[in-house]
Design a protein around this motif. Structure first.
Motif, short mmCIF file in Angstrom:
data_model
loop_
_atom_site.label_atom_id
_atom_site.label_comp_id
_atom_site.label_asym_id
_atom_site.label_seq_id
_atom_site.Cartn_x
_atom_site.Cartn_y
_atom_site.Cartn_z
N GLY A 1 10.00 -4.60 4.62
CA GLY A 1 9.46 -3.99 5.68
C GLY A 1 9.48 -2.58 5.81
N LEU A 2 9.52 -2.08 4.43
CA LEU A 2 9.47 -0.49 4.31
C LEU A 2 8.40 -0.29 3.78
N GLY A 3 8.14 1.24 4.38
CA GLY A 3 6.84 1.85 3.30
C GLY A 3 7.29 2.60 2.11
N SER A 4 6.52 3.01 1.36
CA SER A 4 6.90 3.69 0.07
C SER A 4 5.59 4.10 -0.42
N CYS A 5 5.72 5.24 -1.23
CA CYS A 5 4.72 5.91 -2.10
C CYS A 5 5.26 6.52 -3.20
N TRP A 6 4.73 6.44 -4.34
CA TRP A 6 5.11 7.14 -5.63
C TRP A 6 4.84 8.73 -5.53
N ARG B 1 0.92 -1.21 0.04
CA ARG B 1 0.07 0.21 -0.02
C ARG B 1 0.81 1.25 0.11
N SER B 2 0.35 2.35 -0.36
CA SER B 2 1.14 3.77 -0.29
C SER B 2 1.15 4.16 1.06
N VAL B 3 2.34 4.41 1.64
CA VAL B 3 2.30 4.91 3.02
C VAL B 3 2.42 6.45 2.81
N ARG B 4 1.64 7.34 3.74
CA ARG B 4 1.85 8.39 3.94
C ARG B 4 2.18 9.14 5.01
N ALA B 5 2.72 8.44 5.93
CA ALA B 5 3.14 8.65 7.37
C ALA B 5 4.46 7.82 7.71
N GLY C 1 10.87 4.70 3.93
CA GLY C 1 11.00 4.86 5.27
C GLY C 1 10.15 3.72 6.20
N TYR C 2 10.34 3.83 7.42
CA TYR C 2 9.33 2.94 8.03
C TYR C 2 8.06 3.66 8.38
N ALA C 3 7.12 2.68 8.20
CA ALA C 3 5.61 3.10 8.19
C ALA C 3 5.22 3.57 9.73
N ALA C 4 4.77 5.01 10.09
CA ALA C 4 4.29 5.43 11.32
C ALA C 4 2.98 4.74 11.51
N GLY D 1 7.61 0.78 -10.07
CA GLY D 1 6.94 -0.37 -9.21
C GLY D 1 7.71 -1.28 -8.71
N ASN D 2 8.96 -1.83 -9.29
CA ASN D 2 9.75 -2.78 -8.55
C ASN D 2 10.33 -2.17 -7.16
N LEU D 3 10.47 -0.86 -7.33
CA LEU D 3 11.25 -0.19 -6.04
C LEU D 3 9.98 -0.46 -4.79
N MET D 4 8.58 -0.02 -5.17
CA MET D 4 7.77 -0.17 -4.12
C MET D 4 7.38 -1.76 -3.65
N LEU D 5 7.48 -2.51 -4.73
CA LEU D 5 7.45 -3.83 -4.05
C LEU D 5 8.64 -4.41 -3.50
N ALA D 6 9.67 -4.09 -3.64
CA ALA D 6 10.86 -4.53 -2.90
C ALA D 6 10.94 -3.65 -1.47
N ALA D 7 10.53 -2.39 -1.41
CA ALA D 7 10.31 -1.77 -0.11
C ALA D 7 9.38 -2.64 0.73
#
Length: 173
Positions: A113-118, A12-16, A153-156, A103-109
């Motif tokens: 265990g990392l959050g990501s968002c485009w 999922r897209s992480v926004r915090a 980053g790590y999701a809040a 897409g690869n960056l977000m799936l790998a993140a």
């Protein structure tokens, strides 16, 4: 279920984000996964700038916010890492190839265990004299178009999954 397909469904897209900087090994692993994305005619044109320097991260954030028309905000949602994807302007598949990298960056993140968002507006950022100056400062030569920012980053907080809309598949058997 296959672990790759599971990652696609769960990401999922992480926004915090927390303030904790991800380990360099994880950042490098995410970037490496991005470089393995498919590309038209295997040209492997897109490049990734891994921004962990807070000053440059904040500079990019301010540029992005200005372009968005919301100066003073942080379009990167507090994420400590920004992976900027750019592609050579002379390659006709540049946007598609760069999008596959994103897409690869977000799936790998997610898998690590990392959050990501485009985050958009990379094209507008790096088409400015300031954006071109940043690339020159980093030693990036050539004419590149910004494709996107993958913030990390790590999701809040864990974002909630929304159900998929119906009626989006048509079979032609």
């Amino acid at each position: 279920m296959n672990e790759v397909i599971r990652a696609m469904e769960e990401r999922r897209s992480v926004r915090a984000y927390t303030d904790e900087m991800p380990e360099r090994e994880k950042i490098d692993e995410v970037v490496e996964a991005g470089l393995w994305a498919a590309s038209g005619m295997n040209r492997q044109g897109p490049i990734v700038i891994a921004v962990t320097n807070r000053e440059l991260r904040d500079r990019l954030s301010a540029m992005n916010a200005e372009i968005m028309g919301r100066p003073g905000t942080d379009p990167f949602y507090g994420a400590p890492v920004v992976l900027v994807v750019l592609a050579p302007r002379d390659q006709p598949n540049r946007v598609y190839d760069g999008s596959l990298v994103m897409g690869n960056l977000m799936l790998a993140a997610h898998a690590l265990g990392l959050g990501s968002c485009w985050i958009h507006r990379a094209r507008e950022e790096f088409d400015t004299p300031e954006g071109k100056a940043i690339l020159a400062e980093l030693g990036v030569e050539g004419d590149y178009e910004g494709i996107g920012h993958c913030i990390l980053g790590y999701a809040a907080e864990e974002p909630e999954a929304k159900p998929r809309r119906e009626g989006r598949v048509f079979h032609a058997a």
